[in-house]
Design a protein around this motif. Structure first.
Motif, PDB file in Angstrom:
ATOM      1  N   THR A   1       0.752  -1.322   0.369  1.00  0.00           N
ATOM      2  CA  THR A   1       0.126  -0.439   0.074  1.00  0.00           C
ATOM      3  C   THR A   1       0.600   1.242  -0.208  1.00  0.00           C
ATOM      4  O   THR A   1       2.267   1.388   0.887  1.00  0.00           O
ATOM      5  CB  THR A   1      -0.811  -0.129   1.309  1.00  0.00           C
ATOM      6  OG1 THR A   1       0.134   0.127   2.453  1.00  0.00           O
ATOM      7  CG2 THR A   1      -2.049  -1.353   1.681  1.00  0.00           C
ATOM      8  N   ALA A   2       0.486   2.256  -0.717  1.00  0.00           N
ATOM      9  CA  ALA A   2       1.347   3.349  -0.954  1.00  0.00           C
ATOM     10  C   ALA A   2       0.979   4.567   0.701  1.00  0.00           C
ATOM     11  O   ALA A   2       0.246   4.974   0.217  1.00  0.00           O
ATOM     12  CB  ALA A   2       0.822   4.332  -2.303  1.00  0.00           C
ATOM     13  N   THR A   3       1.188   4.282   1.796  1.00  0.00           N
ATOM     14  CA  THR A   3       0.804   4.864   2.544  1.00  0.00           C
ATOM     15  C   THR A   3       2.224   5.878   3.381  1.00  0.00           C
ATOM     16  O   THR A   3       3.530   5.065   2.932  1.00  0.00           O
ATOM     17  CB  THR A   3      -0.449   4.345   3.877  1.00  0.00           C
ATOM     18  OG1 THR A   3       1.117   3.152   4.030  1.00  0.00           O
ATOM     19  CG2 THR A   3      -0.922   4.478   2.961  1.00  0.00           C
TER      20      THR A   3
ATOM     21  N   ASP B   1       6.105   6.825   0.919  1.00  0.00           N
ATOM     22  CA  ASP B   1       5.497   6.320  -0.088  1.00  0.00           C
ATOM     23  C   ASP B   1       3.779   6.762  -1.266  1.00  0.00           C
ATOM     24  O   ASP B   1       3.228   6.601  -2.054  1.00  0.00           O
ATOM     25  CB  ASP B   1       4.626   4.408  -0.630  1.00  0.00           C
ATOM     26  CG  ASP B   1       6.418   3.665   0.091  1.00  0.00           C
ATOM     27  OD1 ASP B   1       7.244   4.126  -0.445  1.00  0.00           O
ATOM     28  OD2 ASP B   1       6.167   2.683   0.440  1.00  0.00           O
ATOM     29  N   SER B   2       3.035   7.606  -0.811  1.00  0.00           N
ATOM     30  CA  SER B   2       2.382   8.164  -0.186  1.00  0.00           C
ATOM     31  C   SER B   2       2.732   9.646  -1.242  1.00  0.00           C
ATOM     32  O   SER B   2       4.371   9.823  -1.480  1.00  0.00           O
ATOM     33  CB  SER B   2       1.363   9.292   0.883  1.00  0.00           C
ATOM     34  OG  SER B   2       0.162   9.879   0.216  1.00  0.00           O
TER      35      SER B   2
ATOM     36  N   ASP C   1       1.556   8.848 -11.239  1.00  0.00           N
ATOM     37  CA  ASP C   1       1.213   8.886  -9.521  1.00  0.00           C
ATOM     38  C   ASP C   1      -0.544   9.266  -9.382  1.00  0.00           C
ATOM     39  O   ASP C   1      -0.861   9.097  -8.546  1.00  0.00           O
ATOM     40  CB  ASP C   1       1.763   9.900  -8.543  1.00  0.00           C
ATOM     41  CG  ASP C   1       3.584   9.858  -8.570  1.00  0.00           C
ATOM     42  OD1 ASP C   1       3.321   8.744  -8.835  1.00  0.00           O
ATOM     43  OD2 ASP C   1       4.139  10.800  -9.459  1.00  0.00           O
TER      44      ASP C   1
ATOM     45  N   ARG D   1      -2.731   5.128  -6.075  1.00  0.00           N
ATOM     46  CA  ARG D   1      -2.481   3.170  -5.929  1.00  0.00           C
ATOM     47  C   ARG D   1      -2.851   3.464  -4.686  1.00  0.00           C
ATOM     48  O   ARG D   1      -3.781   3.815  -4.433  1.00  0.00           O
ATOM     49  CB  ARG D   1      -0.815   3.482  -5.608  1.00  0.00           C
ATOM     50  CG  ARG D   1       0.079   3.605  -7.036  1.00  0.00           C
ATOM     51  CD  ARG D   1       1.644   3.062  -6.883  1.00  0.00           C
ATOM     52  NE  ARG D   1       1.766   4.385  -6.072  1.00  0.00           N
ATOM     53  CZ  ARG D   1       2.679   5.034  -7.154  1.00  0.00           C
ATOM     54  NH1 ARG D   1       2.427   5.053  -7.786  1.00  0.00           N
ATOM     55  NH2 ARG D   1       3.077   5.602  -6.432  1.00  0.00           N
TER      56      ARG D   1
ATOM     57  N   ASP E   1      -3.143   4.430  -0.873  1.00  0.00           N
ATOM     58  CA  ASP E   1      -2.554   5.647  -0.470  1.00  0.00           C
ATOM     59  C   ASP E   1      -3.842   6.497   0.327  1.00  0.00           C
ATOM     60  O   ASP E   1      -4.038   7.600  -0.460  1.00  0.00           O
ATOM     61  CB  ASP E   1      -1.987   6.105  -1.704  1.00  0.00           C
ATOM     62  CG  ASP E   1      -0.726   7.654  -1.078  1.00  0.00           C
ATOM     63  OD1 ASP E   1      -0.544   7.954  -0.011  1.00  0.00           O
ATOM     64  OD2 ASP E   1      -0.717   7.926  -2.216  1.00  0.00           O
TER      65      ASP E   1
ATOM     66  N   GLY F   1      -2.448  10.521   1.103  1.00  0.00           N
ATOM     67  CA  GLY F   1      -1.950  11.167  -0.758  1.00  0.00           C
ATOM     68  C   GLY F   1      -4.105  11.423  -0.652  1.00  0.00           C
ATOM     69  O   GLY F   1      -4.238  12.859  -1.248  1.00  0.00           O
TER      70      GLY F   1
END
Length: 286
Positions: free
Chosen positions: A37-39, A42-43, A110, A237, A240, A243
């Motif tokens: 996961t995009a957190t 990675d966000s 993104d 993604r 996120d 984000g």
């Protein structure tokens, strides 16, 4: 000495001590885009540079010019959001209705702003911020065609089925109308076939239709018989959430500052559409 692969729950320090040769590999895996996961780090939130996926063939929303630059309402909204979430550099890349999820997952883009209607099926694959606009599905026909006045009049008529779009499902499955479906790779191709007489109608969100109709005023018209809502979301993604929250804050600021209304008028003010200039109700980040 044999090095047994550690169990997933072992701390990184113990992994490094047990298997020093694995450290470069572990670092590589951790920085690969699309992993997990995009957190947090990675966000998209706070990232210095972002790439926004937009359509390249939809006038008014996202159109790539001969010099390779992109223009349109979604391009400007994407730039505004990217700046507001912290990006100093913003780039754009073309996406299609078919490859939006893949390009997000692979890290080629993104954010995606590409007439991307929020649906339950899509929400299983991506996280949606927004919506940044609520459009309404309508019908576009040749100006000389007066027989199609409502969605029911599409029964038996040739209607375009653009690849990767959910608009056809809303007509056929949602409302039970049975047109003769004619496949096409994109809405730009749909419009070309409508102009050539190979189709009777194109049906999708009114902002998409308005952009095409504005370029062919003498030949095409919108029926102005809206029948569904199209909640255009910002694709991120999956996972996120940081984000997503940052995107929603940016969209709120865009409407409250009057920038959303200005952009809508710039790109669609002359089309005759009734534009919504109030903040849309967000889906919530999950």
């Amino acid at each position: 000495m044999r090095c047994a692969l550690p169990r997933p729950h072992r701390p990184a320090a113990r992994i490094a001590a047990a298997c020093p040769l694995l450290v470069p590999l572990l670092v590589l895996v951790l920085v690969l885009p699309g992993c997990g996961t995009a957190t947090g780090s990675d966000s998209i939130a706070g990232r210095d540079a972002l790439v926004v996926g937009v359509k390249a063939d939809q006038p008014g929303l996202g159109l790539r010019g001969p010099d390779g630059t992109f223009s349109g309402f979604e391009v400007e909204v994407g730039r505004y959001i990217a700046r507001r979430v912290g990006a100093a550099r913003v780039g754009f890349r073309a996406v299609t209705s078919e490859n939006r999820e893949r390009m997000l997952e692979e890290g080629q883009v993104d954010l995606v702003l590409a007439s991307y209607s929020i649906t339950a099926d899509r929400s299983r694959q991506v996280t949606f911020g927004g919506p940044y606009y609520v459009a309404h599905q309508d019908i576009m026909v040749r100006r000389s065609d007066t027989a199609i006045r409502t969605i029911r009049d599409l029964t038996g008529r040739r209607m375009c089925q653009a690849a990767g779009s959910v608009s056809t499902e809303r007509v056929v499955e949602g409302l039970g109308v049975r047109p003769r479906l004619v496949p096409a790779p994109s809405y730009a191709a749909c419009v070309d076939r409508l102009l050539s007489g190979d189709l009777d109608a194109v049906s999708t969100g009114d902002l998409v239709l308005a952009g095409f109709a504005a370029r062919a005023r003498a030949s095409l018209r919108i029926v102005n018989a809206p029948f569904t809502e199209e909640r255009y979301g910002v694709g991120l993604r999956k996972g996120d959430l940081d984000g997503c929250e940052a995107v929603n804050t940016a969209i709120t600021q865009m409407y409250q500052s009057g920038e959303a209304a200005r952009l809508l008028r710039v790109w669609f003010g002359s089309t005759g559409l009734k534009l919504t200039e109030s903040v849309p109700e967000f889906e919530g980040c999950s």
